[in-house]
Design an enzyme around this catalytic site. Structure first.
Site, PDB file in Angstrom:
ATOM      1  N   LYS A  43     -13.562   4.219  -0.231  1.00 29.12           N
ATOM      2  CA  LYS A  43     -14.018   2.051  -0.977  1.00 29.12           C
ATOM      3  C   LYS A  43     -15.413   2.867  -1.789  1.00 29.12           C
ATOM      4  CE  LYS A  43     -10.029   1.843   1.232  1.00 29.12           C
ATOM      5  NZ  LYS A  43      -8.828   1.624   0.896  1.00 29.12           N
ATOM      6  N   ASP A  98      -6.350   6.309   5.098  1.00 27.99           N
ATOM      7  CA  ASP A  98      -6.364   4.856   4.206  1.00 27.99           C
ATOM      8  C   ASP A  98      -7.847   3.554   4.706  1.00 27.99           C
ATOM      9  OD1 ASP A  98      -6.802   3.339   1.985  1.00 27.99           O
ATOM     10  OD2 ASP A  98      -4.764   2.387   2.147  1.00 27.99           O
ATOM     11  N   ASP A 151      -3.908   4.312  14.861  1.00 25.30           N
ATOM     12  CA  ASP A 151      -4.663   3.058  14.949  1.00 25.30           C
ATOM     13  C   ASP A 151      -3.776   2.150  16.482  1.00 25.30           C
ATOM     14  OD1 ASP A 151      -5.273   0.269  13.918  1.00 25.30           O
ATOM     15  OD2 ASP A 151      -4.493   1.075  11.794  1.00 25.30           O
ATOM     16  N   CYS A 168      -2.077   1.472  10.481  1.00 26.82           N
ATOM     17  CA  CYS A 168      -1.076  -0.105  10.577  1.00 26.82           C
ATOM     18  C   CYS A 168      -0.978  -0.916   9.456  1.00 26.82           C
ATOM     19  CB  CYS A 168      -1.696  -0.777  11.553  1.00 26.82           C
ATOM     20  SG  CYS A 168      -1.649   0.105  13.613  1.00 26.82           S
ATOM     21  N   PRO A 169      -0.098  -1.715   8.989  1.00 26.54           N
ATOM     22  CA  PRO A 169       1.460  -1.674   9.459  1.00 26.54           C
ATOM     23  C   PRO A 169       1.806  -0.450   9.196  1.00 26.54           C
ATOM     24  CG  PRO A 169       1.030  -3.644   7.423  1.00 26.54           C
ATOM     25  CD  PRO A 169       0.065  -2.751   8.049  1.00 26.54           C
ATOM     26  N   GLY A 170       1.474   0.768   8.408  1.00 25.64           N
ATOM     27  CA  GLY A 170       2.168   1.552   8.304  1.00 25.64           C
ATOM     28  C   GLY A 170       3.092   1.818   6.038  1.00 25.64           C
ATOM     29  N   GLY A 171       2.393   1.313   5.281  1.00 22.50           N
ATOM     30  CA  GLY A 171       2.421   0.989   4.438  1.00 22.50           C
ATOM     31  C   GLY A 171       2.813   3.058   4.236  1.00 22.50           C
ATOM     32  N   SER A 185       1.080  -1.226  -0.968  1.00 14.53           N
ATOM     33  CA  SER A 185       0.128   0.092  -0.031  1.00 14.53           C
ATOM     34  C   SER A 185       0.680   0.933  -0.415  1.00 14.53           C
ATOM     35  CB  SER A 185      -0.673  -0.294   1.260  1.00 14.53           C
ATOM     36  OG  SER A 185      -0.042  -0.102   2.487  1.00 14.53           O
TER      37      SER A 185
END
Length: 364
Positions: free
Chosen positions: A305, A276, A239, A220-223, A187
């Site tokens: 979305k 996101d 998060d 999370c996870p941090g993209g 991401s």
């Protein structure tokens, strides 16, 4: 012929068709879209052929959501002799205005991937032939039209052109990015592509610079956090999940286990807000508007979305709701939206205030 050829994400042909039909009719340009499911492109046939060029020049490409590239189609060549494809191309385009760039492309589909290697190989001899006939400048010239050869099979193609001031600068309308090996998730590429598409390259040192403070909601996870960190920003990641340890080890990330829809910064020193989160678009839009209303950020990048049906209508509706909410705050807000290559059932939206950006420029 003079139709429009529009590239899009496979599976979103109906959205691209609905968008071009509506936007063209708003300019009193009428026609119909030829759509083939999962083809990755749409052909818009105009009743008045001259209007294809008008739309290519005057319909702002940067405002189109589901369309990756827009070009005028002048010729369709079928059943080409594979021993000599170039001669018919030269003959068909002999009256073209000299172009400044050549793009030999195909659709972004699994079926068309076999053609991609051919397109790369074919580009060199076609470029040489076009230059020898003075249909292409000797060197790439950014301010001239772009010559497009769009292959549908190795003996079937569409020929056309786009305007460099109103098209995607990228081959096939897709920025070619590689996922950094230390990125926590792919991401990360989504936000990087958004920066390429929405923020002018000459303003990166101003608007994407080291030392800025940023917030990543639903991090999370941090993209997305990874993209901010690699640009030297100090990031608050909000998060309830777990952040990648590699990001925490940078010393640039503060992880807060909290609800992204509830948390707000205590200081008015945040420049970037990114988000996101998988949530209903209406809720995200109102949250983003609240951040700007409270002056909690200066610029934002976030995803909406999309539902399974009426995706174009839903996208337009939510953007218009956001526009109305932001107008209550200031008339200087700019909203851009695009279904990026790295987006799936979603669009990415960018919001900034022209006045705030001009203040950054004044400081320089």
């Amino acid at each position: 012929m003079n139709n429009l050829l529009l590239y899009c994400r496979p599976g979103f042909e109906k959205e691209a068709a609905a968008e071009i039909t509506e936007r063209a009719s708003n300019m009193q340009c009428y026609g119909f879209a030829r759509v083939k499911d999962d083809s990755g492109y749409v052909i818009f046939e105009l009743y008045d052929e001259e209007q294809a060029d008008l739309l290519a020049r005057k319909l702002p490409f940067r405002e189109l959501i589901f369309i990756r590239q827009m070009l005028v189609v002048t010729h369709e060549l079928k059943d080409l002799d594979v021993a000599d494809r170039i001669s018919p191309i030269i003959e068909a385009t002999s009256e073209y205005t000299i172009c400044g760039d050549l793009r030999v492309e195909t659709a972004d589909t699994n079926e068309a991937k076999e053609l991609s290697a051919f397109c790369r190989k074919f580009t060199v001899p076609l470029r040489q032939a076009l230059r020898s006939k003075e249909l292409l400048t000797k060197k790439e010239t950014p301010h001239r039209p772009v010559f497009h050869a769009f292959f549908m099979a190795n003996d079937h193609l569409l020929l056309g052109y786009s305007y460099s001031f109103n098209n995607s600068e990228f081959h096939m309308g897709i920025p070619r990015l590689r996922c950094p090996p230390d990125a926590p998730s792919r991401s990360s590429l989504k936000l990087e592509e958004a920066f390429y598409v929405f923020v002018p390259r000459e303003e990166w040192d101003l608007r994407l610079t080291s030392g800025m403070k940023a917030v990543d909601l639903g991090a999370c996870p941090g993209g997305w956090t990874h993209q901010l960190v690699r640009r030297g920003m100090m990031v608050t990641a909000v998060d309830n999940g777990t952040m990648a340890q590699s990001l925490m080890d940078t010393g640039q990330v503060k992880h807060l286990r909290d609800d992204g829809f509830v948390w707000r910064p205590s200081k008015k020193n945040i420049y970037w807000l990114v988000c996101d989160m998988v949530e209903k678009p209406a809720r995200v839009v109102h949250m983003i508007a609240d951040w700007f209303r409270e002056n909690d950020c200066q610029e934002a990048m976030f995803n909406l979305k999309l539902p399974m049906k009426k995706r174009y209508a839903e996208a337009v509706h939510n953007i218009e709701v956001l526009r109305g909410l932001l107008k209550e705050v200031d008339n200087a807000f700019v909203i851009q939206a695009k279904q990026l290559y790295h987006d799936r059932e979603e669009i990415t939206v960018h919001v900034y205030n022209k006045y705030w950006v001009s203040k950054l420029e004044a400081k320089e």
